[in-house]
Design an enzyme around this catalytic site. Structure first.
Site, PDB file in Angstrom:
ATOM      1  N   GLY A  89     -11.994  -5.226 -53.821  1.00  0.00           N
ATOM      2  CA  GLY A  89     -11.565  -6.074 -52.725  1.00  0.00           C
ATOM      3  C   GLY A  89     -12.744  -6.709 -52.008  1.00  0.00           C
ATOM      4  N   GLY A 120      -9.917  -2.732 -56.096  1.00  0.00           N
ATOM      5  CA  GLY A 120      -8.762  -3.620 -56.189  1.00  0.00           C
ATOM      6  C   GLY A 120      -8.491  -4.117 -57.593  1.00  0.00           C
ATOM      7  N   GLU A 142     -14.810   4.527 -53.906  1.00  0.00           N
ATOM      8  CA  GLU A 142     -14.503   4.374 -52.483  1.00  0.00           C
ATOM      9  C   GLU A 142     -15.026   5.508 -51.606  1.00  0.00           C
ATOM     10  OE1 GLU A 142     -11.794   1.663 -54.642  1.00  0.00           O
ATOM     11  OE2 GLU A 142     -12.495   3.704 -54.931  1.00  0.00           O
ATOM     12  N   ASP A 176      -7.785   3.901 -53.498  1.00  0.00           N
ATOM     13  CA  ASP A 176      -6.477   3.419 -53.051  1.00  0.00           C
ATOM     14  C   ASP A 176      -5.852   2.527 -54.122  1.00  0.00           C
ATOM     15  OD1 ASP A 176      -8.280   1.273 -52.591  1.00  0.00           O
ATOM     16  OD2 ASP A 176      -7.050   0.495 -50.962  1.00  0.00           O
TER      17      ASP A 176
END
Length: 361
Positions: A74, A122, A145, A153
């Site tokens: 992301g 992402g 992360e 996530d």
């Protein structure tokens, strides 16, 4: 299509077009290794709408521009700037991103993700929930992360909780990358296709019949796939299963410390550089995900935890150290694993009306 239209399309961050029976979604930010923005997420969702209704499209293809990778994750810097000033980008971006992740898993048409090069964060959410996941000898899949005070996530806790043994726990808590071979081994991918074979496979997909089923698409991929050579994670599976089998970080650290092997000591060193609260939250999410019935349920829990991360000092500090100042010297709070109390971790799991992920009907 006019030359001017072609130019605009070439410069767009996401290219959506049809090629034969394939609906192409091409991430098109090669200088940023196709890092995902909120606007790109919305355009992917709109592209999936269009392709789902188009009877001429039988296969979806996700690919990345450039030769460095599918997607580096992301738009972290944008999230950093928003978090610093108490903005709401995290709440909006993650909500829309997670809903697209769930949509990809349930998409009615075959969805092929070409995961050449770097696939992180992402990018994992866009690729690893798809029905046909192709990796190569250049693939590097990772969810680093915990280095940012965060956790894997975009459904990463769901994917990694279903990896064989404790392979997913190892990947989540160390942030280590998996090559193409180990991605297949960890059930993050389905087929290993050498990059030299990709142009021919891609062309074959564009010629798939309009009524192509998932089995038809798998048969096309199988014509070009080869057996993946054993990777380093598979080689260390017994040790990984033994030392990562525990439900507390303290026990995992103790098991790695007691093991005298070079792999265990290198793993311990890597892990102890991560955010202590990020490690504990990640482990709890992984163990929780093992008992959840669906990806959607995992995403609901991830969204609650993500918004607590967004409000935390560790998230801003992790991004500062890794991406902004690049001093690689984050000051975590608390600084030690043993200082992260159950009360601190509980805050990431508490239901709150303003932190609920609602999927569209």
């Amino acid at each position: 299509m006019s030359d001017s239209t072609n130019t605009v399309a070439a410069e767009a961050d996401l290219i959506v077009r049809s090629e034969g029976s394939v609906g192409v979604l091409r991430l098109n930010r090669p200088k940023a290794i196709n890092a995902l923005t909120l606007e790109m997420t919305r355009e992917i969702d709109a592209g999936l709408d269009s392709f789902e209704l188009d009877p001429a499209i039988s296969v979806i293809l996700l690919e990345g521009a450039g030769d460095r990778g599918l997607c580096a994750g992301g738009d972290i810097r944008g999230l950093y700037e928003s978090a610093r000033v108490g903005g709401d980008l995290g709440k909006v971006f993650w909500s829309e991103e997670y809903i697209v992740n769930a949509r990809i898993e349930a998409y009615p048409k075959p969805y092929v993700a070409y995961m050449d090069g770097i696939v992180m964060g992402g990018g994992v959410g866009l690729a690893c929930h798809s029905s046909h996941r192709v990796v190569t000898e250049k693939t590097r899949i990772g969810m680093p992360e915990v280095s940012l005070g965060f956790f894997p996530d975009v459904g990463g806790t769901w994917l990694l909780s279903q990896a064989p043994g404790e392979v997913g726990t190892y990947l989540a808590l160390t942030g280590q990358t998996a090559n193409g071979s180990d991605a297949v081994y960890a059930h993050l991918a389905d087929a290993f296709v050498p990059t030299a074979q990709w142009p021919a496979l891609r062309e074959a997909l564009t010629k798939a019949p309009r009524d192509a089923t998932h089995a038809d698409v798998q048969a096309i991929i199988d014509r070009f796939a080869t057996s993946a050579p054993a990777g380093p994670i598979a080689a260390n599976r017994a040790l990984i299963d033994r030392v990562f089998a525990f439900d507390t970080m303290e026990e995992i650290v103790a098991a790695l410390t007691a093991d005298g092997s070079e792999f265990a000591q290198a793993t311990l060193k890597t892990m102890l550089e991560k955010s202590p609260r990020g490690l504990k939250v990640t482990l709890r999410l992984l163990r929780q995900a093992r008992h959840l019935p669906s990806l959607k349920q995992a995403l609901v829990h991830e969204y609650r935890a993500a918004l607590e991360v967004f409000a935390s000092q560790d998230f801003v500090e992790g991004i500062r150290a890794a991406i902004v100042d690049k001093d690689r010297n984050p000051k975590w709070s608390p600084p030690r694993i043993e200082d992260v109390t159950p009360e601190i971790v509980d805050a990431y799991f508490a239901p709150r009306a303003d932190r609920e992920l609602v999927f569209p009907d």
